[in-house]
Design a protein around this motif. Structure first.
Motif, PDB file in Angstrom:
ATOM      1  N   GLN A   3       3.501  -9.123   4.772  1.00 17.99           N
ATOM      2  CA  GLN A   3       2.487  -8.476   4.411  1.00 17.99           C
ATOM      3  C   GLN A   3       2.508  -7.290   3.922  1.00 17.99           C
ATOM      4  OE1 GLN A   3      -1.060  -9.365   6.881  1.00 17.99           O
ATOM      5  NE2 GLN A   3      -2.279  -7.611   5.788  1.00 17.99           N
ATOM      6  N   GLY A   4       2.151  -6.785   2.872  1.00 18.04           N
ATOM      7  CA  GLY A   4       2.026  -5.367   2.699  1.00 18.04           C
ATOM      8  C   GLY A   4       0.839  -4.557   3.142  1.00 18.04           C
ATOM      9  N   GLU A   5       0.997  -3.202   3.458  1.00 15.43           N
ATOM     10  CA  GLU A   5      -0.371  -2.377   4.054  1.00 15.43           C
ATOM     11  C   GLU A   5      -0.464  -1.563   3.138  1.00 15.43           C
ATOM     12  OE1 GLU A   5       0.484  -3.892   8.772  1.00 15.43           O
ATOM     13  OE2 GLU A   5       0.240  -1.861   8.287  1.00 15.43           O
ATOM     14  N   GLU A   6      -1.660  -1.425   2.618  1.00  9.76           N
ATOM     15  CA  GLU A   6      -1.832  -0.368   1.718  1.00  9.76           C
ATOM     16  C   GLU A   6      -2.590   1.153   2.188  1.00  9.76           C
ATOM     17  OE1 GLU A   6      -3.019  -3.364   1.443  1.00  9.76           O
ATOM     18  OE2 GLU A   6      -2.329  -4.179  -0.488  1.00  9.76           O
ATOM     19  N   TRP A  34       2.247  -4.921  -7.671  1.00  5.37           N
ATOM     20  CA  TRP A  34       0.924  -4.410  -7.530  1.00  5.37           C
ATOM     21  C   TRP A  34      -0.026  -5.207  -8.264  1.00  5.37           C
ATOM     22  CZ3 TRP A  34      -0.668  -0.470  -4.358  1.00  5.37           C
ATOM     23  CH2 TRP A  34       0.524   0.415  -3.591  1.00  5.37           C
ATOM     24  N   TYR A  35      -1.184  -5.172  -7.697  1.00  6.53           N
ATOM     25  CA  TYR A  35      -2.392  -5.867  -8.598  1.00  6.53           C
ATOM     26  C   TYR A  35      -3.573  -5.156  -8.358  1.00  6.53           C
ATOM     27  CZ  TYR A  35       0.426 -10.421  -8.506  1.00  6.53           C
ATOM     28  OH  TYR A  35       1.276 -11.228  -8.850  1.00  6.53           O
ATOM     29  N   LEU A  98       3.060 -14.761  -1.649  1.00  7.15           N
ATOM     30  CA  LEU A  98       2.489 -13.697  -1.768  1.00  7.15           C
ATOM     31  C   LEU A  98       1.346 -13.367  -0.577  1.00  7.15           C
ATOM     32  CD1 LEU A  98       3.926 -13.349  -4.583  1.00  7.15           C
ATOM     33  CD2 LEU A  98       2.087 -11.931  -5.222  1.00  7.15           C
ATOM     34  N   ILE A  99       1.810 -12.357   0.076  1.00  4.54           N
ATOM     35  CA  ILE A  99       0.419 -12.119   1.057  1.00  4.54           C
ATOM     36  C   ILE A  99       0.233 -10.736   0.988  1.00  4.54           C
ATOM     37  CG2 ILE A  99       0.149 -11.881   3.591  1.00  4.54           C
ATOM     38  CD1 ILE A  99       2.435 -13.983   4.142  1.00  4.54           C
ATOM     39  N   PHE A 100      -1.262 -10.651   0.553  1.00  5.69           N
ATOM     40  CA  PHE A 100      -1.791  -9.164   0.387  1.00  5.69           C
ATOM     41  C   PHE A 100      -2.231  -8.745   1.611  1.00  5.69           C
ATOM     42  CE2 PHE A 100      -1.726  -9.797  -4.153  1.00  5.69           C
ATOM     43  CZ  PHE A 100      -1.594 -11.191  -4.495  1.00  5.69           C
ATOM     44  N   GLY A 101      -2.351  -7.302   1.573  1.00  9.42           N
ATOM     45  CA  GLY A 101      -3.035  -6.618   2.517  1.00  9.42           C
ATOM     46  C   GLY A 101      -4.619  -6.384   2.323  1.00  9.42           C
ATOM     47  N   GLN A 102      -5.228  -5.258   2.944  1.00 14.25           N
ATOM     48  CA  GLN A 102      -6.583  -5.158   2.813  1.00 14.25           C
ATOM     49  C   GLN A 102      -6.691  -4.182   1.531  1.00 14.25           C
ATOM     50  OE1 GLN A 102      -8.875  -6.705   5.087  1.00 14.25           O
ATOM     51  NE2 GLN A 102      -6.851  -7.812   5.303  1.00 14.25           N
ATOM     52  N   GLY A 103      -5.779  -3.783   0.993  1.00  8.18           N
ATOM     53  CA  GLY A 103      -6.094  -3.010  -0.439  1.00  8.18           C
ATOM     54  C   GLY A 103      -6.450  -1.510  -0.140  1.00  8.18           C
TER      55      GLY A 103
ATOM     56  N   PRO B  43      -7.047 -11.015  -0.351  1.00  2.00           N
ATOM     57  CA  PRO B  43      -6.802 -12.337  -0.371  1.00  2.00           C
ATOM     58  C   PRO B  43      -6.211 -12.909   0.803  1.00  2.00           C
ATOM     59  CG  PRO B  43      -6.589 -11.204  -2.559  1.00  2.00           C
ATOM     60  CD  PRO B  43      -6.828 -10.170  -1.499  1.00  2.00           C
ATOM     61  N   GLU B  44      -6.651 -13.974   1.326  1.00  2.00           N
ATOM     62  CA  GLU B  44      -5.791 -14.707   2.318  1.00  2.00           C
ATOM     63  C   GLU B  44      -5.112 -16.265   1.891  1.00  2.00           C
ATOM     64  OE1 GLU B  44      -8.218 -16.420   5.406  1.00  2.00           O
ATOM     65  OE2 GLU B  44      -6.600 -16.865   6.674  1.00  2.00           O
ATOM     66  N   LEU B  45      -3.792 -16.198   1.873  1.00  5.53           N
ATOM     67  CA  LEU B  45      -3.393 -17.427   1.162  1.00  5.53           C
ATOM     68  C   LEU B  45      -3.743 -18.819   2.267  1.00  5.53           C
ATOM     69  CD1 LEU B  45      -1.112 -18.757  -0.646  1.00  5.53           C
ATOM     70  CD2 LEU B  45       0.481 -18.200   1.152  1.00  5.53           C
TER      71      LEU B  45
END
Lengths: 110, 117
Positions: A3-6, A34-35, A98-103, B43-45
């Motif tokens: 996971q990335g951390e923004e 980046w999204y 793809l694991i997203f952080g909190q943004g 988003p959570e996978l």
């Protein structure tokens, strides 16, 4: 984890200013993406930087990647009100997961 | 331009009811993802498919959630029974190139907003 951390979590700037967001991660990666997400909408891909690249440009976007520090930054130059959105980084390995952080929530004031 | 289609766009249901979401990925995309996004969070996978096979469902609450992609094209995510905490946006995404170490861009649909009362 992958996971990335923004950072920062939230950013508020005036139109015309530059916006910088940072991303840190912990594992080895093949690329980092980046999204952008406008409120209530799906995510939109902005840019992908490969692990063997250090900097990449796309229009008003500039992305850097430092694999030794496991960090990336996204710079939006000459920001516009339409850039108001949440921005997510996604470090990616060869699993395609793809694991997203909190943004980072960016607000650009007119 | 090809898009990921999702339906319904909005769904309101009462707790303990069943709910289903449908996703049609971009034609030719072998990889399909379901994500859950609670308001204000990332988003959570939930599940990742490669063709019709599940690659990763480690975060899918299997006691109430199920996902299938029978012919390796479109996919359905089901929740039964729905709970108040399931209120969220359910996002579907597809990708064509997870096997390419330099690729992996995801294309997202507009999502299905679920409200459980």
């Amino acid at each position: 984890s992958q996971q990335g951390e923004e950072d920062p979590q939230a950013l508020s700037i005036q139109e015309g200013e530059n916006a910088t967001m940072n991303c840190s991660y912990k594992t080895s990666i093949n690329n980092l993406q980046w999204y952008r997400q406008n409120s209530g909408r799906g995510l939109v891909h902005l840019i992908l930087i490969r692990s063997n690249e250090r900097e990449k440009h796309s229009g008003r976007l500039r992305v850097t990647l430092d694999t030794s520090k496991k960090s990336s930054s996204l710079l939006i130059t000459a920001s516009r009100a339409a850039d108001t959105a949440s921005y997510f980084c996604a470090p990616t390995s060869n699993t395609g997961k793809l694991i997203f952080g909190q943004g980072t929530t960016l607000q650009v004031k007119p | 331009e090809a898009e990921v289609a999702q339906s319904p766009r909005y769904k309101i249901t009462e707790k303990s009811q069943a709910v289903a979401f449908w996703c049609d990925p971009i034609s030719g995309h072998a990889t399909l993802y379901w994500y859950r996004q609670i308001l204000g969070q990332g988003p959570e996978l939930l599940v990742q498919f490669q063709d019709e096979s599940v690659v990763d469902d480690s975060q899918l609450p299997k006691d109430r959630f199920s996902a299938e992609r029978l012919k390796g094209v479109d996919s359905t995510l089901k929740i039964q029974p729905a709970e108040l905490g399931d209120s969220a946006m359910y996002l579907c995404a597809s990708s064509s190139s997870i096997t390419d170490p330099w690729g992996g861009e995801l294309f997202f649909g507009e999502g299905s907003r679920l409200t459980v009362l």
